[in-house]
Design an enzyme around this catalytic site. Structure first.
Site, PDB file in Angstrom:
ATOM      1  N   LYS A 163      32.140  43.331 -91.429  1.00 53.01           N
ATOM      2  CA  LYS A 163      33.188  42.442 -90.670  1.00 53.01           C
ATOM      3  C   LYS A 163      34.183  43.517 -90.483  1.00 53.01           C
ATOM      4  O   LYS A 163      34.664  44.240 -90.830  1.00 53.01           O
ATOM      5  CB  LYS A 163      33.514  41.536 -91.484  1.00 53.01           C
ATOM      6  CG  LYS A 163      32.336  40.408 -91.789  1.00 53.01           C
ATOM      7  CD  LYS A 163      32.005  39.651 -90.719  1.00 53.01           C
ATOM      8  CE  LYS A 163      30.885  38.719 -90.931  1.00 53.01           C
ATOM      9  NZ  LYS A 163      30.513  38.384 -89.696  1.00 53.01           N
ATOM     10  N   LYS A 262      20.017  33.104 -84.390  1.00 52.35           N
ATOM     11  CA  LYS A 262      20.115  32.094 -85.361  1.00 52.35           C
ATOM     12  C   LYS A 262      19.615  30.825 -85.149  1.00 52.35           C
ATOM     13  O   LYS A 262      20.139  30.028 -83.810  1.00 52.35           O
ATOM     14  CB  LYS A 262      21.800  32.116 -85.729  1.00 52.35           C
ATOM     15  CG  LYS A 262      22.358  33.302 -86.493  1.00 52.35           C
ATOM     16  CD  LYS A 262      23.756  32.726 -86.344  1.00 52.35           C
ATOM     17  CE  LYS A 262      24.474  34.336 -87.153  1.00 52.35           C
ATOM     18  NZ  LYS A 262      25.914  34.017 -87.134  1.00 52.35           N
TER      19      LYS A 262
HETATM   20  O1  NPG Z   1      24.092  37.142 -94.970  1.00 54.81           O
HETATM   21  O2  NPG Z   1      24.167  35.017 -94.328  1.00 54.81           O
HETATM   22  C1  NPG Z   1      24.720  36.135 -94.531  1.00 54.81           C
HETATM   23  C2  NPG Z   1      26.001  36.567 -93.723  1.00 54.81           C
HETATM   24  C3  NPG Z   1      25.931  37.177 -92.507  1.00 54.81           C
HETATM   25  O3  NPG Z   1      28.121  38.132 -91.757  1.00 54.81           O
HETATM   26  C4  NPG Z   1      27.113  37.180 -91.790  1.00 54.81           C
HETATM   27  N1  NPG Z   1      27.137  36.072 -90.926  1.00 54.81           N
HETATM   28  O4  NPG Z   1      29.011  35.646 -87.873  1.00 54.81           O
HETATM   29  O5  NPG Z   1      26.914  36.415 -88.268  1.00 54.81           O
HETATM   30  C5  NPG Z   1      28.148  35.832 -88.752  1.00 54.81           C
HETATM   31  C6  NPG Z   1      28.447  35.845 -89.998  1.00 54.81           C
HETATM   32  C7  NPG Z   1      29.281  34.720 -90.495  1.00 54.81           C
HETATM   33  C8  NPG Z   1      28.795  33.881 -91.382  1.00 54.81           C
HETATM   34  C9  NPG Z   1      30.432  34.639 -90.178  1.00 54.81           C
HETATM   35  C10 NPG Z   1      29.454  32.605 -91.767  1.00 54.81           C
HETATM   36  C11 NPG Z   1      31.377  33.648 -90.666  1.00 54.81           C
HETATM   37  C12 NPG Z   1      30.734  32.713 -91.544  1.00 54.81           C
END
Ligand code: NPG
Length: 375
Positions: A163, A262
């Site tokens: 991130k 997704k």
């Molecule tokens: O492995 O489920 C996982 C997390 C992957 O970083 C991830 N997801 O934006 O893709 C995205 C992010 C996210 C998930 C961002 C939840 C914010 C909340």
């Protein structure tokens, strides 16, 4: 296929550590789980929405309301040919893709369990295992970032996703590159940058990243196209890709060369497959993103990730990286790869005891009985 009864369960799942992204932090997973009872049998659906509308505009309490007040009245007591008719039955409701995806997933699970067919086979999976990447949330120090990356690599994950947020991206990526060398690496900005940040983002080119995911706002196709012209690192879109039409528009506009799939963001696994097929026909690689799912949602994501056009590691890491407790047995990771479930339906068995213990609110909706609220 007739829907006879629905359980709307709100679960609070403790996280092993707060998960932070540019758009906000999760201290625990406020999750909606749906169990449908149909004339063919039962099925489970997991909703991708977070407790607050920080990823998209959907959020757990809102999803529960729109399912109860607007989606279920269009499904209860109605004769459907199968799960592939759920989206059509719900079409008059605008938006709410995560709520719709959760219901469609439960119908798919029920229908495919009854038929003895796995979701993977139903979607057209072509491989028995898939490569797994791990996402590392924003950390409060470089040391904590490197520790989190080291843990993920030691666990065997084949690709790291970091991130990033404006102002710390170069320090973050440089530290990981200096510490772990040529490990497959990508970054995710969750739309936190503006086109004015182009020069800073262009400096990420020196780190040989697999991609930069969603650098700009979800509605800024023009800005992403400008970035794609100026950066060597491929642009991947996530939040922007809400439908097959948006995927086609983004590709045609040159706004991305990779797409994150997704199911929740686009309204379900069947729509996600349509986007996969469209991208594959245009030579655009896709990979499956994650929303901190339990092992139930991860199992469905693994089925999607086994499609031929999913050629990059997904955010499919084991739920125990985030969740202190899971709802299904862990899947064994071998050499950075997870097995694609082959059992009927989504392909994993939900531990009902864990579901009961983690349920903070249960609503039962059945046509012959008014909605019951239980503590
Ligand atoms: O492995 O489920 C996982 C997390 C992957 O970083 C991830 N997801 O934006 O893709 C995205 C992010 C996210 C998930 C961002 C939840 C914010 C909340």
């Amino acid at each position: 296929m007739r829907l006879e009864r629905v359980e709307l369960r709100r679960l609070r799942l403790p996280l092993v550590a707060p998960f932070r992204a540019a758009t906000g932090a999760q201290a625990d997973r406020d999750l909606l789980l749906v169990r449908v009872t149909t004339d063919l049998g039962e099925g489970w659906g997991e909703c991708a929405a977070l407790g607050e509308p920080t990823y998209t505009s959907e959020y757990t309490e809102g999803v529960r309301h729109v399912i109860r007040a607007h989606l279920l009245p269009r499904l209860l007591g109605r004769e459907l040919r199968g799960a592939d008719e759920v989206a059509e039955a719900l079409r008059s409701i605008r938006g709410h893709p995560m709520a719709k995806a959760c219901l469609e997933m439960a119908f798919l699970d029920a229908e495919l369990r009854a038929r003895g067919e796995s979701l993977a086979r139903h979607l057209g999976a072509v491989r028995p295992t898939v490569e797994c990447g791990a996402a590392v949330g924003l950390q409060d120090s470089v040391d904590h970032l490197l520790e989190a990356c080291a843990r993920a690599l030691e666990a065997g994950y084949r690709r790291l996703k970091l991130k990033i947020e404006p102002g710390r991206e170069l320090e973050t990526v440089r530290a990981v590159r200096e510490c772990f060398g040529p490990v497959p690496l990508q970054v995710d900005a969750n739309g936190a940058y503006e086109l004015e940040d182009l020069d800073r983002l262009a400096r990420l080119d020196e780190f040989d990243l697999l991609m930069i995911e969603q650098p700009l706002a979800e509605d800024d196709l023009r800005g992403h196209a400008e970035l794609a012209r100026r950066l060597r690192t491929p642009i991947c879109l996530d939040e922007s890709i809400t439908s097959p039409r948006m995927a086609a528009a983004a590709i045609a506009a040159g706004a991305c060369s990779i797409i994150n799939l997704k199911a929740g963001r686009v309204g379900g696994y069947l729509e996600a497959r349509r986007i996969h097929d469209l991208c594959r026909a245009q030579g655009v690689p896709v990979w499956v993103g994650g929303m901190l799912e339990t092992g139930l949602g991860r199992a469905a994501n693994l089925a999607l990730a086994a499609l031929p056009g999913c050629t990059l590691p997904g955010d499919l890491s084991a739920p125990d990286r985030y969740l202190a407790r899971d709802l299904v047995d862990p899947l064994p990771m071998q050499d950075g790869r997870l097995p694609v479930p082959t059992q009927a339906g989504v392909g994993v068995s939900v531990h009902e005891e864990a579901v009961r213990e983690l349920t903070v609110d249960l609503e039962v909706v059945a046509p012959e009985r008014p909605m019951l609220r239980r503590p």
